[in-house]
Design an enzyme around this catalytic site. Structure first.
Site, PDB file in Angstrom:
ATOM      1  N   GLY A 100       0.809  -1.225   0.000  1.00 25.44           N
ATOM      2  CA  GLY A 100       0.000   0.000   0.000  1.00 25.44           C
ATOM      3  C   GLY A 100       0.833   1.262   0.000  1.00 25.44           C
ATOM      4  NE  ARG A 103       8.602   6.450   0.390  1.00 26.73           N
ATOM      5  CZ  ARG A 103       9.882   6.622   0.324  1.00 26.73           C
ATOM      6  NH1 ARG A 103      10.440   7.580   1.002  1.00 26.73           N
ATOM      7  NH2 ARG A 103      10.619   5.849  -0.426  1.00 26.73           N
ATOM      8  CE  LYS A 122       8.377   7.828  -3.416  1.00 25.00           C
ATOM      9  NZ  LYS A 122       8.905   7.185  -4.637  1.00 25.00           N
ATOM     10  CG  ASP A 134       9.921   7.757   8.242  1.00 26.62           C
ATOM     11  OD1 ASP A 134       9.592   7.437   7.078  1.00 26.62           O
ATOM     12  OD2 ASP A 134      11.043   8.232   8.518  1.00 26.62           O
ATOM     13  N   GLY A 135       6.677   7.016   6.744  1.00 26.49           N
ATOM     14  CA  GLY A 135       5.822   7.754   5.812  1.00 26.49           C
ATOM     15  C   GLY A 135       6.482   8.981   5.200  1.00 26.49           C
ATOM     16  NE  ARG A 192       4.303   9.227  -6.581  1.00 22.07           N
ATOM     17  CZ  ARG A 192       4.828   8.028  -6.450  1.00 22.07           C
ATOM     18  NH1 ARG A 192       5.959   7.733  -7.075  1.00 22.07           N
ATOM     19  NH2 ARG A 192       4.249   7.101  -5.709  1.00 22.07           N
ATOM     20  CG  ASP A 269       5.499  -3.091  -4.727  1.00 21.17           C
ATOM     21  OD1 ASP A 269       6.114  -4.088  -5.139  1.00 21.17           O
ATOM     22  OD2 ASP A 269       6.045  -2.216  -4.036  1.00 21.17           O
ATOM     23  CG  ASN A 270       7.790  -0.249  -7.151  1.00 17.17           C
ATOM     24  OD1 ASN A 270       6.958   0.327  -6.457  1.00 17.17           O
ATOM     25  ND2 ASN A 270       8.980  -0.576  -6.710  1.00 17.17           N
ATOM     26  CG  ASP A 279       6.706   3.810  -6.628  1.00 17.69           C
ATOM     27  OD1 ASP A 279       6.108   4.899  -6.729  1.00 17.69           O
ATOM     28  OD2 ASP A 279       6.347   2.913  -5.852  1.00 17.69           O
TER      29      ASP A 279
HETATM   30  P1  AMP Z   1       9.220   1.008  -2.855  1.00 17.31           P
HETATM   31  O1  AMP Z   1      10.098  -0.174  -3.057  1.00 17.31           O
HETATM   32  O2  AMP Z   1       9.944   2.293  -2.552  1.00 17.31           O
HETATM   33  O3  AMP Z   1       8.258   1.190  -3.968  1.00 17.31           O
HETATM   34  O4  AMP Z   1       8.376   0.753  -1.510  1.00 17.31           O
HETATM   35  C1  AMP Z   1       7.790  -0.483  -1.181  1.00 17.31           C
HETATM   36  C2  AMP Z   1       6.735  -0.295  -0.137  1.00 17.31           C
HETATM   37  O5  AMP Z   1       7.296   0.286   1.038  1.00 17.31           O
HETATM   38  C3  AMP Z   1       5.589   0.614  -0.525  1.00 17.31           C
HETATM   39  O6  AMP Z   1       4.423   0.084   0.005  1.00 17.31           O
HETATM   40  C4  AMP Z   1       5.942   1.919   0.125  1.00 17.31           C
HETATM   41  O7  AMP Z   1       4.807   2.704   0.401  1.00 17.31           O
HETATM   42  C5  AMP Z   1       6.602   1.454   1.405  1.00 17.31           C
HETATM   43  N1  AMP Z   1       7.546   2.459   1.919  1.00 17.31           N
HETATM   44  C6  AMP Z   1       8.765   2.787   1.429  1.00 17.31           C
HETATM   45  N2  AMP Z   1       9.342   3.752   2.167  1.00 17.31           N
HETATM   46  C7  AMP Z   1       8.469   4.044   3.164  1.00 17.31           C
HETATM   47  C8  AMP Z   1       8.480   4.958   4.264  1.00 17.31           C
HETATM   48  N3  AMP Z   1       9.506   5.776   4.510  1.00 17.31           N
HETATM   49  N4  AMP Z   1       7.383   4.979   5.071  1.00 17.31           N
HETATM   50  C9  AMP Z   1       6.342   4.170   4.862  1.00 17.31           C
HETATM   51  N5  AMP Z   1       6.276   3.283   3.859  1.00 17.31           N
HETATM   52  C10 AMP Z   1       7.323   3.218   3.016  1.00 17.31           C
HETATM   53 MG    MG Z   2       6.698   1.467  -4.627  1.00 13.92          MG
END
Ligand code: AMP
Ligand code: MG
Length: 518
Positions: A100, A103, A122, A134-135, A192, A269-270, A279
């Site tokens: 999900g 962030r 983002k 931490d979002g 974005r 998810d990307n 992403d």
């Molecule tokens: P990504 O590989 O960057 O696309 O992230 C994979 C998952 O981790 C996604 O669900 C992102 O929303 C979550 N995510 C990445 N960085 C953070 C963050 N700093 N805080 C919360 N969720 C994160």
């Molecule tokens: Mg992602």
């Protein structure tokens, strides 16, 4: 700032009934309402005025307090309800369950000049999907996403776009190398935009939970909003939808191969349902041409998402999407047909793409071997991909090929013995092949220069912009942003960016090596 709002997503798709911002598994919903976090001292660093104009936002409006508050999450635009999306994913080949928008927070939907846009922040704080994190987002990764997504757009690569880059004024703790040395960095927020942020993982999550009702609702929404040409919902329409997603995904990846972009984290998810690059994390640009290269340190062992493997990984991801759609379509055969067609189309489209990079307009039987030969020789000694292909358009019957592309080689002293003779032999074959062309040399050059970029966001360039921004100097962000708006044009006053990676950047964190920490 008066936006033309539209609410297809939240009106037509089921919302999470729970309105609390607590981390949890969310069922029976495509998204959860959530409000962005207020930040300590927001400051807009850069705005893509082209993107703002697409949204119907005037240049003078982008300079207001109101704009700043909206794009940093400090104020919610009247009559809108921000939300985070629920999706799952396969990460590095393994099922990861619910992920999900951990962030990312969607602000609203705009319809302007018959185009529909979703606007998302983002790094605007935690959501029900933040899991253990931490979002938030830091300045370095936000600069990278901001510059690269707009650069990709101007290169003609399907991509999500960026509206603005801002500092939050908050400090964010990150362990860049994952080695137990966390440090505070500047927090940042990118606004974005795209017609849809839906990912393969949005469909996978319902299939995994055997929630076919919501899977179908989401599929019908996707058809209606994004593939209206396919027609009304039916099993046949869902198959056509899958076919369109497969074709769009392949087109995107062939573009990546053309410009030397390595995404780095092609998890499901990307993967965008519209076939857009989404992403921007530990992505990188090929410097020396190398099918085995990946910028992502997290993927260093297996190099699953290396440059040469991107087309395969696109297909692997489409298999996961096919599995997710199967319970609705209930017939594996047409899905398999689409997946098989991907392989056939890949051969064909990548050959066409490489022919065009070489300026070959006619199709000749031996083109494939000419291209494969080149790809092999390019990897014998470090050879800069962007510089090589850009200079190649200067070739003419009486050119000494190797001399012409000298600037592309990282170690000129390697050009001896068999390497040198293989190059000379290859240029002889290329010269002979070009003689079969009917177009003039100038025509060929014009076409080649329109697809072989002169300027890309080299890894070290983004890092320089990051290093200076850390010292509160944001001029380079603007310089690179402007440069990359015209990646195919000669820009004589910007020639310094048409240069090989400098030595200092060869093994530097952030240049050749990036972690997922962002
Ligand atoms: P990504 O590989 O960057 O696309 O992230 C994979 C998952 O981790 C996604 O669900 C992102 O929303 C979550 N995510 C990445 N960085 C953070 C963050 N700093 N805080 C919360 N969720 C994160
Ligand atoms: Mg992602």
């Amino acid at each position: 700032m008066k936006l033309q709002l539209k609410n297809t997503f939240i009106n037509e798709l089921p919302a999470d009934a729970n309105l609390e911002n607590t981390r949890r598994q969310v069922e029976n919903a495509v998204y959860s309402f959530v409000t962005p976090k207020k930040t300590a001292n927001p400051k807009v660093l850069h705005v893509s005025q082209e993107m703002a104009a697409e949204l119907g936002i005037l240049e003078e409006e982008t300079g207001t307090e109101f704009f700043k508050n909206i794009v940093t999450g400090n104020e919610v635009y009247p009559a809108t309800k921000p939300f985070a999306m629920c999706y799952a994913g396969h990460q590095f080949g393994n099922w990861a369950g619910q992920l999900g928008d951990g962030r990312a927070i969607n602000l609203f939907e705009i319809e302007h000049q018959n185009k529909n846009w979703k606007v998302q922040l983002k790094g605007a704080g935690e959501t029900p999907y933040s899991r253990t994190a931490d979002g938030l987002a830091v300045l370095r990764s936000s600069i990278r996403e901001y510059l690269c997504s707009e650069a990709m757009f101007h290169l003609g690569v399907p991509t999500t776009r960026a509206l603005s880059l801002s500092l939050s004024g908050d400090q964010v703790l990150r362990d860049v190398l994952y080695d137990g040395n966390p440090a505070y960095e500047k927090g940042a927020i990118v606004a974005r935009t795209t017609p849809s942020f839906l990912r393969f993982g949005n469909y996978e999550i319902f299939a995994a939970r055997k929630d076919l009702k919501n899977l179908q609702i989401l599929l019908d929404y996707t058809l209606k909003q994004h593939f209206p040409q396919i027609g009304s919902p039916s099993k046949e329409s869902y198959i056509q939808l899958f076919k369109a997603v497969s074709e769009n995904t392949l087109d995107m990846i062939v573009h990546w191969q053309r410009v030397g972009f390595v995404h780095g984290v092609m998890n499901t998810d990307n993967m965008s349902i519209l076939g857009l690059t989404i992403d921007y994390g530990p992505y990188g640009w090929l410097e020396d041409f190398d099918f085995g290269w990946t910028p992502n340190t997290t993927d260093h062992q297996n190099k699953r998402y290396r440059y040469g493997n991107q087309p395969n990984m696109g297909l692997w991801n489409l298999y996961q999407l096919a599995n997710a759609l199967y319970p609705i379509i209930e017939d594996a055969k047409p899905l398999e047909t689409v997946l098989n067609q991907y392989k056939i189309d890949f051969e064909h489209k990548s050959l066409q793409m490489m022919q065009s990079k070489l300026g070959l307009q006619l199709v000749e039987e031996n083109d494939l071997s000419l291209i494969q030969d080149l790809e092999e020789i390019l990897q014998l000694t470090p050879t800069d991909m962007t510089i090589f292909f850009r200079l190649l358009s200067n070739f003419s019957a009486d050119t000494v090929g190797l001399k012409m592309v000298e600037q592309a080689f990282y170690n000129l002293k390697d050009l001896t013995g068999t390497i040198k003779s293989r190059w000379n032999h290859w240029f002889d074959k290329y010269r002979a092949r070009l003689q079969k062309e009917t177009q003039s040399q100038q025509q060929r050059k014009n076409k080649m220069d329109a697809i072989n970029p002169k300027y890309v966001l080299r890894n070290y360039m983004a890092q320089l912009a990051i290093d200076t921004a850390d010292k509160k100097d944001y001029a380079l962000i603007n310089e690179l942003f402007e440069l990359l708006k015209k990646p195919y044009s000669e820009q004589p006053e910007k020639e310094k960016w048409f240069a090989k990676r400098p030595d200092w950047a060869k093994n530097k964190i952030g240049c050749s090596m990036l972690s997922c920490s962002s």
